[in-house]
Design a protein around this motif. Structure first.
Motif, short mmCIF file in Angstrom:
data_model
loop_
_atom_site.label_atom_id
_atom_site.label_comp_id
_atom_site.label_asym_id
_atom_site.label_seq_id
_atom_site.Cartn_x
_atom_site.Cartn_y
_atom_site.Cartn_z
N HIS A 163 16.31 -11.23 -12.61
CA HIS A 163 15.34 -10.84 -13.63
C HIS A 163 14.49 -9.65 -13.18
CE1 HIS A 163 15.77 -15.16 -15.36
NE2 HIS A 163 16.81 -14.40 -15.61
N GLN A 164 14.19 -9.59 -11.90
CA GLN A 164 13.43 -8.44 -11.39
C GLN A 164 14.25 -7.16 -11.50
OE1 GLN A 164 12.48 -9.89 -7.49
NE2 GLN A 164 10.63 -10.94 -8.16
N LEU A 165 15.53 -7.25 -11.15
CA LEU A 165 16.40 -6.07 -11.25
C LEU A 165 16.54 -5.62 -12.70
CD1 LEU A 165 19.23 -7.14 -8.77
CD2 LEU A 165 17.49 -5.38 -8.39
N TRP A 166 16.82 -6.57 -13.57
CA TRP A 166 17.02 -6.27 -14.99
C TRP A 166 15.74 -5.68 -15.59
CZ3 TRP A 166 19.20 -10.49 -18.81
CH2 TRP A 166 19.57 -9.88 -20.01
N ALA A 167 14.61 -6.30 -15.27
CA ALA A 167 13.33 -5.81 -15.81
C ALA A 167 13.04 -4.40 -15.31
CB ALA A 167 12.20 -6.76 -15.41
N GLY A 168 13.38 -4.11 -14.07
CA GLY A 168 13.14 -2.78 -13.53
C GLY A 168 13.92 -1.71 -14.27
N VAL A 169 15.21 -1.97 -14.50
CA VAL A 169 16.03 -0.99 -15.22
C VAL A 169 15.60 -0.90 -16.68
CG1 VAL A 169 18.38 -0.44 -15.99
CG2 VAL A 169 18.00 -1.27 -13.67
N HIS A 170 15.36 -2.04 -17.29
CA HIS A 170 14.95 -2.06 -18.70
C HIS A 170 13.62 -1.32 -18.88
CE1 HIS A 170 15.34 -3.63 -22.77
NE2 HIS A 170 14.03 -3.82 -22.75
N GLY A 171 12.70 -1.55 -17.96
CA GLY A 171 11.41 -0.86 -18.04
C GLY A 171 11.55 0.64 -17.89
N ALA A 172 12.43 1.06 -16.97
CA ALA A 172 12.65 2.50 -16.77
C ALA A 172 13.27 3.13 -18.02
CB ALA A 172 13.54 2.73 -15.55
N LEU A 173 14.10 2.36 -18.73
CA LEU A 173 14.68 2.86 -19.98
C LEU A 173 13.62 2.92 -21.08
CD1 LEU A 173 17.96 0.76 -19.97
CD2 LEU A 173 17.88 3.26 -20.01
N ALA A 174 12.76 1.91 -21.14
CA ALA A 174 11.83 1.77 -22.25
C ALA A 174 10.59 2.65 -22.14
CB ALA A 174 11.39 0.31 -22.37
N LEU A 175 10.11 2.86 -20.94
CA LEU A 175 8.82 3.54 -20.78
C LEU A 175 8.78 4.92 -21.44
CD1 LEU A 175 6.13 2.73 -19.57
CD2 LEU A 175 6.79 3.91 -17.47
N PRO A 176 9.78 5.79 -21.22
CA PRO A 176 9.72 7.11 -21.87
C PRO A 176 9.77 7.03 -23.40
CG PRO A 176 11.30 7.13 -20.07
CD PRO A 176 10.91 5.69 -20.30
N ILE A 177 10.32 5.95 -23.93
CA ILE A 177 10.39 5.78 -25.39
C ILE A 177 9.07 5.23 -25.92
CG2 ILE A 177 11.48 4.43 -27.23
CD1 ILE A 177 14.07 4.63 -25.57
N ASN A 178 8.53 4.25 -25.22
CA ASN A 178 7.32 3.58 -25.69
C ASN A 178 6.05 4.39 -25.47
OD1 ASN A 178 8.82 1.42 -26.57
ND2 ASN A 178 8.53 0.24 -24.71
N ILE A 179 6.06 5.28 -24.48
CA ILE A 179 4.88 6.12 -24.23
C ILE A 179 5.35 7.57 -24.27
CG2 ILE A 179 2.94 6.57 -22.69
CD1 ILE A 179 3.37 3.84 -21.46
N GLU A 180 5.58 8.05 -25.49
CA GLU A 180 6.14 9.39 -25.67
C GLU A 180 5.15 10.50 -25.33
OE1 GLU A 180 7.41 9.14 -29.73
OE2 GLU A 180 9.32 8.20 -29.20
N SER A 181 3.86 10.17 -25.25
CA SER A 181 2.85 11.20 -25.01
C SER A 181 2.85 11.69 -23.56
CB SER A 181 1.46 10.69 -25.38
OG SER A 181 1.15 9.55 -24.60
N LEU A 182 3.48 10.96 -22.66
CA LEU A 182 3.54 11.37 -21.26
C LEU A 182 4.90 11.99 -20.96
CD1 LEU A 182 1.88 8.32 -19.49
CD2 LEU A 182 0.83 10.50 -20.07
#
Length: 200
Positions: free
Chosen positions: A159-178
């Motif tokens: 779950h830590q591995l999956w969350a890490g990759v998923h978070g790296a995928l999601a962050l640029p989409i969810n916080i487009e202002s950065l």
């Protein structure tokens, strides 16, 4: 006079009509504008009818991408089975998940990042999610047996591995202002970091 029950063919037609409407609403309005009411209006059915075919909105949205996700699980399973080294298999799973998301941005946004408004019903995990989780755990357990992966609960490490990759995928989409730079580079570096963190 009681209404006549729909035939299986009619039910299949209505179900497909709802699915097509969901795709159109999602394409037109994105996640924020996708609601059961908007889909029902587009499909020409009542919200009650929609909910007689799908328990909730996330279940409906998940159904839109079930086939390509299932096909990806078959491909990932074949890759893992052809990769006897547990560390390489684990890395292949993480990279496969990321590559699938990059190659299928609609699925990334719609299926992997879709957060529905579920009131009283809990959505059971998608079969593909359960399968991917098990593949991660199996690779971790195999790596622990060979001494390549650090000891610890396989589920927690997975779950830590999956969350890490998923978070790296999601962050640029969810916080487009950065400006996160290249999303592919972020994910590649995250996978390197995650793999280093689990090595024995």
């Amino acid at each position: 006079m009681p209404r006549t029950a729909a035939t299986p063919e009619q039910r299949a037609h209505i179900r497909e009509q709802i699915r097509r409407a969901a795709v159109e609403v999602y394409d037109e309005k994105g996640m924020e504008g996708t609601s059961a009411r908007a889909i029902a209006v587009k499909a020409g059915v009542s919200v009650g009818t929609l909910y007689s075919y799908y328990a909730n909105l996330p279940e409906l949205m998940r159904s839109l991408w079930a086939e390509p996700v299932a096909e990806e699980m078959v491909r990932l399973r074949a890759t893992v089975e052809a990769t006897p080294d547990p560390l390489r298999a684990l890395r292949a799973l993480l990279e496969g998940y990321a590559n699938f998301a990059f190659d299928n941005p609609d699925i990334l946004r719609g299926a992997l990042l879709f957060v529905g408004r579920v009131q009283d019903t809990a959505l059971a995990p998608a079969p593909a999610a359960v399968e991917f989780d098990q593949m991660l755990r199996d690779a971790i357990l195999a790596g622990q047996k060979t001494g390549q992966i650090k000891p610890g609960p396989a589920a927690q490490i997975a779950h830590q591995l999956w969350a890490g990759v998923h978070g790296a995928l999601a962050l640029p989409i969810n916080i487009e202002s950065l400006d996160f730079g290249s999303p592919k580079q972020i994910v590649a570096e995250m996978i390197v970091t995650l793999m280093a963190s689990v090595k024995a």
